[in-house]
Design a protein around this motif. Structure first.
Motif, PDB file in Angstrom:
ATOM      1  N   MET A   1      -5.185   5.305  52.592  1.00 44.99           N
ATOM      2  CA  MET A   1      -5.159   4.654  53.901  1.00 44.99           C
ATOM      3  C   MET A   1      -3.716   4.540  54.386  1.00 44.99           C
ATOM      4  O   MET A   1      -2.816   4.233  53.621  1.00 44.99           O
ATOM      5  N   SER A   2      -3.467   4.848  55.659  1.00 42.47           N
ATOM      6  CA  SER A   2      -2.114   4.823  56.195  1.00 42.47           C
ATOM      7  C   SER A   2      -1.636   3.392  56.399  1.00 42.47           C
ATOM      8  O   SER A   2      -2.425   2.451  56.460  1.00 42.47           O
ATOM      9  N   ASP A   3      -0.322   3.250  56.518  1.00 42.16           N
ATOM     10  CA  ASP A   3       0.266   1.932  56.770  1.00 42.16           C
ATOM     11  C   ASP A   3      -0.140   1.424  58.155  1.00 42.16           C
ATOM     12  O   ASP A   3      -0.415   2.201  59.068  1.00 42.16           O
ATOM     13  N   SER A   4      -0.145   0.103  58.303  1.00 46.62           N
ATOM     14  CA  SER A   4      -0.420  -0.520  59.596  1.00 46.62           C
ATOM     15  C   SER A   4       0.779  -1.376  59.999  1.00 46.62           C
ATOM     16  O   SER A   4       1.577  -1.792  59.154  1.00 46.62           O
ATOM     17  N   PHE A   5       0.867  -1.653  61.296  1.00 47.02           N
ATOM     18  CA  PHE A   5       2.019  -2.377  61.833  1.00 47.02           C
ATOM     19  C   PHE A   5       1.521  -3.411  62.838  1.00 47.02           C
ATOM     20  O   PHE A   5       0.584  -3.161  63.600  1.00 47.02           O
ATOM     21  N   SER A   6       2.157  -4.570  62.837  1.00 48.13           N
ATOM     22  CA  SER A   6       1.717  -5.609  63.769  1.00 48.13           C
ATOM     23  C   SER A   6       2.820  -6.633  64.023  1.00 48.13           C
ATOM     24  O   SER A   6       3.758  -6.770  63.230  1.00 48.13           O
ATOM     25  N   LEU A   7       2.672  -7.339  65.154  1.00 49.23           N
ATOM     26  CA  LEU A   7       3.450  -8.541  65.413  1.00 49.23           C
ATOM     27  C   LEU A   7       2.628  -9.708  64.892  1.00 49.23           C
ATOM     28  O   LEU A   7       1.429  -9.796  65.161  1.00 49.23           O
ATOM     29  N   TYR A   8       3.275 -10.604  64.132  1.00 51.83           N
ATOM     30  CA  TYR A   8       2.536 -11.734  63.568  1.00 51.83           C
ATOM     31  C   TYR A   8       3.493 -12.883  63.325  1.00 51.83           C
ATOM     32  O   TYR A   8       4.710 -12.716  63.314  1.00 51.83           O
ATOM     33  N   ARG A   9       2.919 -14.068  63.116  1.00 54.34           N
ATOM     34  CA  ARG A   9       3.732 -15.245  62.797  1.00 54.34           C
ATOM     35  C   ARG A   9       3.626 -15.541  61.311  1.00 54.34           C
ATOM     36  O   ARG A   9       2.524 -15.645  60.769  1.00 54.34           O
ATOM     37  N   SER A  10       4.776 -15.682  60.668  1.00 57.40           N
ATOM     38  CA  SER A  10       4.815 -15.977  59.236  1.00 57.40           C
ATOM     39  C   SER A  10       4.775 -17.483  59.020  1.00 57.40           C
ATOM     40  O   SER A  10       5.727 -18.100  58.552  1.00 57.40           O
ATOM     41  N   THR A  11       3.648 -18.085  59.395  1.00 57.78           N
ATOM     42  CA  THR A  11       3.447 -19.531  59.233  1.00 57.78           C
ATOM     43  C   THR A  11       2.059 -19.773  58.665  1.00 57.78           C
ATOM     44  O   THR A  11       1.141 -18.962  58.850  1.00 57.78           O
ATOM     45  N   LEU A  12       1.903 -20.891  57.974  1.00 56.35           N
ATOM     46  CA  LEU A  12       0.619 -21.186  57.316  1.00 56.35           C
ATOM     47  C   LEU A  12      -0.487 -21.463  58.320  1.00 56.35           C
ATOM     48  O   LEU A  12      -1.668 -21.253  58.012  1.00 56.35           O
ATOM     49  N   ASP A  13      -0.127 -21.916  59.505  1.00 60.08           N
ATOM     50  CA  ASP A  13      -1.150 -22.333  60.468  1.00 60.08           C
ATOM     51  C   ASP A  13      -1.496 -21.235  61.477  1.00 60.08           C
ATOM     52  O   ASP A  13      -2.131 -21.502  62.491  1.00 60.08           O
ATOM     53  N   SER A  14      -1.117 -19.991  61.213  1.00 61.04           N
ATOM     54  CA  SER A  14      -1.347 -18.937  62.192  1.00 61.04           C
ATOM     55  C   SER A  14      -1.950 -17.689  61.578  1.00 61.04           C
ATOM     56  O   SER A  14      -1.479 -17.191  60.544  1.00 61.04           O
ATOM     57  N   ASN A  15      -3.001 -17.186  62.222  1.00 63.61           N
ATOM     58  CA  ASN A  15      -3.579 -15.884  61.890  1.00 63.61           C
ATOM     59  C   ASN A  15      -3.392 -14.913  63.047  1.00 63.61           C
ATOM     60  O   ASN A  15      -3.996 -13.841  63.071  1.00 63.61           O
ATOM     61  N   SER A  16      -2.559 -15.293  64.012  1.00 62.43           N
ATOM     62  CA  SER A  16      -2.364 -14.488  65.221  1.00 62.43           C
ATOM     63  C   SER A  16      -1.608 -13.208  64.904  1.00 62.43           C
ATOM     64  O   SER A  16      -0.627 -13.210  64.157  1.00 62.43           O
ATOM     65  N   SER A  17      -2.039 -12.101  65.477  1.00 69.14           N
ATOM     66  CA  SER A  17      -1.346 -10.829  65.294  1.00 69.14           C
ATOM     67  C   SER A  17      -1.693  -9.874  66.426  1.00 69.14           C
ATOM     68  O   SER A  17      -2.742  -9.991  67.057  1.00 69.14           O
TER      69      SER A  17
END
Length: 317
Positions: A1-17
């Motif tokens: 499987m190829s690599d994936s890329f995203s914008l995300y928040r490195s915080t415990l309270d966030s699953n946003s990407s």
């Protein structure tokens, strides 16, 4: 499987990407790394120019002390104080010149026009500026042989301003050409140039100011060469931050990153921090006019205005 890329928040309270392409990730990574290297250049220039400020402030303070208390308590302490500030100044000069070279090389590579132009700028100043050559020799001497400041000048003279006499006081650090005579690390041509002025104590201030003016000139040229690129890199980072902010406005963007993932495993990331860009903006604003200042043709004076003199107040833009 190829690599994936995203914008995300490195915080415990966030699953946003937000998914992004590999090309977008690599563009963000390069923009971040290049801006970081450029920030290092600005920070090292700030260290240099603040050390120049400290040196001029020390000269003024010692002159004021001489004027008020008239006597010289201990000229050896003055010499040591001058040496301390001059060594700090020379060290920060060398740091800026050497390390800006490396930062530019990391951004553009040795074959780039920006890197070559910056290198040629420093070489041009060395070749065309006698004071630059002397100060480089003095830095070398201070690193390998001894104190850069030979002694101090204390001058008191009567000056006629308008219809009144005033007493003028001057204190300055000095250089003596003969200290270079037997130093193999100092270019013979530089010593011979300097020796033509005679083996006497020379006022070091014009050398310091001309050297500073040359460094500031090249720094200004580097900024102009990089201006369009820096604007584009900032735009790249800000656009990613704005994209995430618009979609997840209620959660903010603390801890925002662009990440590279192998399945669910993070293998690389780029921090997307607006505070970092704000700090760079502050440095650029502070240094904006310095590269255009003819420091070698400027000095601070405590000379009083004449009673009938009309002096226009000058405000910097």
């Amino acid at each position: 499987m190829s690599d994936s890329f995203s914008l995300y928040r490195s915080t415990l309270d966030s699953n946003s990407s937000i998914a992004i392409s590999e090309e977008e990730f690599l563009k963000l990574k390069f923009a971040h790394d290049a801006l970081l290297e450029f920030t290092y250049i600005e920070e090292k220039f700030d260290l240099f120019i603040e050390n120049y400020f400290d040196l001029e402030a020390k000269i003024i303070a010692m002159g004021l002390r001489f004027m008020i208390f008239v006597t010289i308590d201990d000229f050896q302490f003055d010499r040591i104080n001058f040496n301390r500030t001059v060594v700090n100044f020379l060290t920060s000069c060398r740091m800026y010149v050497d390390q800006s070279d490396r930062h530019l090389k990391r951004i553009y590579g040795e074959e780039s026009s920006v890197y070559r132009s910056a290198k040629e700028g420093f070489s041009r100043e060395y070749d065309h500026n006698f004071e630059y050559r002397v100060m480089e020799a003095l830095r070398n001497y201070a690193q390998h042989r001894g104190h850069p400041v030979y002694g101090s000048i204390y001058s008191q003279s009567n000056e006629m301003l308008g219809e009144e006499f005033y007493i003028k006081y001057v204190v300055a650090p000095t250089l003596k050409p003969s200290v270079f005579k037997d130093d193999a690390k100092v270019k013979r041509s530089v010593y011979e140039e300097l020796a033509q002025l005679g083996d006497k104590q020379l006022d070091l201030r014009p050398f310091i100011r001309s050297y500073t003016s040359s460094i500031c000139k090249v720094h200004g040229e580097i900024g102009e060469l990089m201006a369009a690129d820096v604007t584009e890199w900032k735009s790249t980072i800000n656009s990613a931050i704005e994209t995430f902010r618009v979609q997840y406005e209620e959660k903010g963007f603390i801890g925002l990153r662009a990440g590279k993932f192998d399945k669910d495993k993070l293998i690389d990331y780029v921090p997307l921090v607006s505070d970092f860009l704000s700090w760079l903006e502050k440095l650029q604003t502070k240094h904006a006019g310095v590269g255009r200042l003819p420091i070698d043709k400027m000095f601070l004076s405590g000379e009083p205005m004449l009673k009938n003199e009309n002096v226009e107040q000058v405000r910097m833009p």
